[in-house]
Design an enzyme around this catalytic site. Sequence first.
Site, PDB file in Angstrom:
ATOM      1  N   ASN A  39      -3.904  -6.652  12.561  1.00 33.19           N
ATOM      2  CA  ASN A  39      -5.346  -6.408  12.629  1.00 33.19           C
ATOM      3  C   ASN A  39      -6.031  -7.305  13.659  1.00 33.19           C
ATOM      4  OD1 ASN A  39      -5.824  -4.195  10.901  1.00 33.19           O
ATOM      5  ND2 ASN A  39      -5.718  -5.495   9.088  1.00 33.19           N
TER       6      ASN A  39
ATOM      7  N   THR B 237       0.843  -1.189   0.000  1.00 31.59           N
ATOM      8  CA  THR B 237       0.000   0.000   0.000  1.00 31.59           C
ATOM      9  C   THR B 237       0.880   1.242   0.000  1.00 31.59           C
ATOM     10  OG1 THR B 237      -1.845  -1.087   1.099  1.00 31.59           O
ATOM     11  CG2 THR B 237      -1.695   1.302   1.349  1.00 31.59           C
TER      12      THR B 237
ATOM     13  N   TYR C 184      -7.791  -9.049   6.790  1.00 27.80           N
ATOM     14  CA  TYR C 184      -8.850  -8.425   6.010  1.00 27.80           C
ATOM     15  C   TYR C 184     -10.009  -9.414   5.849  1.00 27.80           C
ATOM     16  CZ  TYR C 184      -5.348  -4.848   5.594  1.00 27.80           C
ATOM     17  OH  TYR C 184      -4.420  -3.885   5.915  1.00 27.80           O
TER      18      TYR C 184
ATOM     19  N   HIS D 184      -6.471 -11.435  -1.958  1.00 29.27           N
ATOM     20  CA  HIS D 184      -5.869 -11.067  -0.671  1.00 29.27           C
ATOM     21  C   HIS D 184      -6.666 -11.730   0.459  1.00 29.27           C
ATOM     22  CE1 HIS D 184      -3.673  -9.109   2.335  1.00 29.27           C
ATOM     23  NE2 HIS D 184      -3.745  -7.838   1.948  1.00 29.27           N
TER      24      HIS D 184
ATOM     25  N   ASN E 254      -3.502 -10.977   6.386  1.00 29.28           N
ATOM     26  CA  ASN E 254      -3.343  -9.721   7.129  1.00 29.28           C
ATOM     27  C   ASN E 254      -4.604  -9.206   7.804  1.00 29.28           C
ATOM     28  OD1 ASN E 254      -0.788  -9.971   6.116  1.00 29.28           O
ATOM     29  ND2 ASN E 254      -0.881  -8.183   4.781  1.00 29.28           N
TER      30      ASN E 254
END
Length: 370
Positions: free
Chosen positions: A238, A29, A183, A178, A181
């Site tokens: 996260n 990102t 998400y 993805h 992480n």
Amino acid sequence: MTTASDLLFSPYALGPLSLPNRLVMAPMTRSRAEGHVPTELHARYYEQRASAGLIISEATQVSPQGIGYLRTPGIHTDAQAEGWRLVTDAVHRAGGRIFLQLWHVGRASHVSFQPDRQAPVSSSAIAIRKGHAHTAEGPQPYSTPRALETDEIPGVVALFEHGARQAKAAGFDGVEIHAANGYIIDQFLRDGVNRRTDRYGGSIQNRARFLLEITDAVTGVFGADRVGVRVSPTGDYNDMSDSDPKALFGHVAAELSARKLVYLHVVEPISGEPPDAPERVTTLLRERFRGALIVNGGYTLEAAEQALRAGVAELVSFGVPFLANPDLPERLSRRAPLNAPDVATFYSDGPRGYVDYPRLGEAQAASAAR
């Protein structure tokens, strides 16, 4: 005799693609997409790094509901696809290959990012407790998500399918799903978050269902030989955890292998030992997945060579080293010094710290001029 160095810089056939080396540019990102639309600046950034065996784009949201950060690009509108076409054309002109990473942040969001300030969505109504959402108003606690209703889930799967169609129209060579992480897909996979009691919760098979439905939808667009998946079995980013990552991700790897996906991208740090770090899962995934394995997690040149020599992986992805060194394959092959990354500009806007890192010859010329 083939040396480890020969392996790292040797060609590799990844599905229909011929990679000139085994160094992959990891998705990173960079927060340069004003209005969530890629621009000529993105094209320049990725073109500079086209000597990678494969580029995986920064995470790219499949819908407005999937936004969780400032200035991150999307792939759900025609304007975004047109912006990404600038990137793919530039990379291909430079002789490179590029996959788009399809992304939905799920609960890793804030109401200020959501349409009509609605609650973010997730597998369960459990907020991230650690860290903050970085909003236009500054750091804010993560919003408490609402659990997706069972009959809503096919609609989210369809968002990934639409994103894949947009990516194909934009000229990408393939896509990466993805699922890492913390998400939304990871929020369904791991039982530290997923407390559902329907067909998407409880057993490992049920928790993996969301990922596998998305995978089937996306491979219907691109074909399995142009689709990869990224996972982070032991990562706690996260606020993530799972009670049995080996069993969960062993099942995931076997199911993705049965679908003949072109690669599995595993994010697992190579440093740290139990009890300070969880037991690594990569070796098990190597046994369960028959396609190409990409490893990521702080690899140096020497560690990458060792992983290839040992058969742990076919490809190694590098993040920050590619960010700061557009010519990373050349620098590593020549054992040349690397540029130091400018951390302060990782997520800023504009060209500084984005497209102004010198290539090896430029750096040497600047040094000689002084």
